[in-house]
Scaffold this motif. Sequence first.
Motif, PDB file in Angstrom:
ATOM      1  N   ALA A  33       0.629  -1.116  -0.235  1.00  0.00           N
ATOM      2  CA  ALA A  33       0.033   0.421   0.154  1.00  0.00           C
ATOM      3  C   ALA A  33       0.808   1.482  -0.140  1.00  0.00           C
ATOM      4  O   ALA A  33       0.704   2.314  -0.354  1.00  0.00           O
ATOM      5  N   GLY A  34       1.572   1.166   0.667  1.00  0.00           N
ATOM      6  CA  GLY A  34       3.133   2.210   0.499  1.00  0.00           C
ATOM      7  C   GLY A  34       3.585   2.600  -0.827  1.00  0.00           C
ATOM      8  O   GLY A  34       3.466   4.268  -1.321  1.00  0.00           O
ATOM      9  N   GLU A  35       4.042   1.805  -1.771  1.00  0.00           N
ATOM     10  CA  GLU A  35       5.122   1.706  -2.490  1.00  0.00           C
ATOM     11  C   GLU A  35       3.392   2.564  -2.978  1.00  0.00           C
ATOM     12  O   GLU A  35       3.528   3.072  -4.338  1.00  0.00           O
ATOM     13  N   ILE A  36       2.475   2.008  -3.753  1.00  0.00           N
ATOM     14  CA  ILE A  36       0.710   2.482  -4.070  1.00  0.00           C
ATOM     15  C   ILE A  36       0.801   4.103  -3.914  1.00  0.00           C
ATOM     16  O   ILE A  36       1.011   4.793  -5.230  1.00  0.00           O
ATOM     17  N   VAL A  37       0.534   4.033  -2.870  1.00  0.00           N
ATOM     18  CA  VAL A  37       0.529   5.877  -2.431  1.00  0.00           C
ATOM     19  C   VAL A  37       1.729   6.768  -2.882  1.00  0.00           C
ATOM     20  O   VAL A  37       1.760   7.793  -3.462  1.00  0.00           O
ATOM     21  N   GLY A  38       2.857   6.116  -3.523  1.00  0.00           N
ATOM     22  CA  GLY A  38       4.319   6.820  -3.585  1.00  0.00           C
ATOM     23  C   GLY A  38       3.691   7.295  -4.856  1.00  0.00           C
ATOM     24  O   GLY A  38       4.124   8.042  -5.443  1.00  0.00           O
ATOM     25  N   TRP A  39       3.262   5.626  -5.983  1.00  0.00           N
ATOM     26  CA  TRP A  39       3.318   6.070  -7.193  1.00  0.00           C
ATOM     27  C   TRP A  39       2.085   7.030  -7.556  1.00  0.00           C
ATOM     28  O   TRP A  39       2.280   8.075  -7.953  1.00  0.00           O
ATOM     29  N   CYS A  40       1.480   6.824  -6.939  1.00  0.00           N
ATOM     30  CA  CYS A  40      -0.373   8.005  -7.088  1.00  0.00           C
ATOM     31  C   CYS A  40       0.423   9.580  -7.011  1.00  0.00           C
ATOM     32  O   CYS A  40       0.468  10.534  -7.174  1.00  0.00           O
ATOM     33  N   VAL A  41       1.193   9.393  -5.582  1.00  0.00           N
ATOM     34  CA  VAL A  41       1.787  10.773  -5.529  1.00  0.00           C
ATOM     35  C   VAL A  41       2.959  12.129  -6.717  1.00  0.00           C
ATOM     36  O   VAL A  41       3.054  12.357  -6.622  1.00  0.00           O
ATOM     37  N   PHE A  42       3.752  10.669  -6.824  1.00  0.00           N
ATOM     38  CA  PHE A  42       4.645  11.282  -7.955  1.00  0.00           C
ATOM     39  C   PHE A  42       4.101  11.479  -9.597  1.00  0.00           C
ATOM     40  O   PHE A  42       3.670  12.081  -9.656  1.00  0.00           O
ATOM     41  N   ALA A  43       2.471  10.396  -9.721  1.00  0.00           N
ATOM     42  CA  ALA A  43       1.792  10.564 -10.900  1.00  0.00           C
ATOM     43  C   ALA A  43       1.264  11.886 -10.494  1.00  0.00           C
ATOM     44  O   ALA A  43       1.075  13.424 -11.109  1.00  0.00           O
ATOM     45  N   ALA A  44       1.164  12.205  -9.440  1.00  0.00           N
ATOM     46  CA  ALA A  44      -0.316  13.578  -8.950  1.00  0.00           C
ATOM     47  C   ALA A  44       1.093  15.340  -9.448  1.00  0.00           C
ATOM     48  O   ALA A  44       1.051  16.434  -9.520  1.00  0.00           O
ATOM     49  N   VAL A  45       2.250  14.563  -8.673  1.00  0.00           N
ATOM     50  CA  VAL A  45       3.279  15.686  -8.520  1.00  0.00           C
ATOM     51  C   VAL A  45       4.195  16.364 -10.030  1.00  0.00           C
ATOM     52  O   VAL A  45       4.037  17.105 -10.192  1.00  0.00           O
ATOM     53  N   VAL A  46       3.531  15.072 -11.038  1.00  0.00           N
ATOM     54  CA  VAL A  46       4.234  15.083 -12.549  1.00  0.00           C
ATOM     55  C   VAL A  46       2.618  15.967 -13.153  1.00  0.00           C
ATOM     56  O   VAL A  46       2.778  16.962 -13.526  1.00  0.00           O
TER      57      VAL A  46
END
Length: 119
Positions: A33-46
Amino acid sequence: MRPRQRLVCALTVLVCALTAALLVSVAEARSTAGEIVGWCVFAAVVAIGLGVIVWRKSQQPKEPEKDPEQGGPPKTVTVTVPPGAKPGEKTTFTLADGRKIEAVIPPGVAHGAPFQVKV
């Protein structure tokens, strides 16, 4: 903002949202779940970064008009209102190089005062 710029912004957000959805679906199969949240945050920042870039590009001033003879920006000269001339009147001025130009005296500019004229 112009319609074309709005379209570009909308497409940028859409692409980023689809990228985020793809990353989440891939991450769900193999990640915590932590990695998924990390990818979502990355996509949002992009997505935000791309949106800011597009917005800034849309806010940049247009290029100045080109002087047809020189290929550069139009030139201005400072002229002085001659005695007896009034705001709103068209007056002829002789430039230092001998050329004559016509200009309308701007509102609020009195005789003897300088003002800028595009050449």
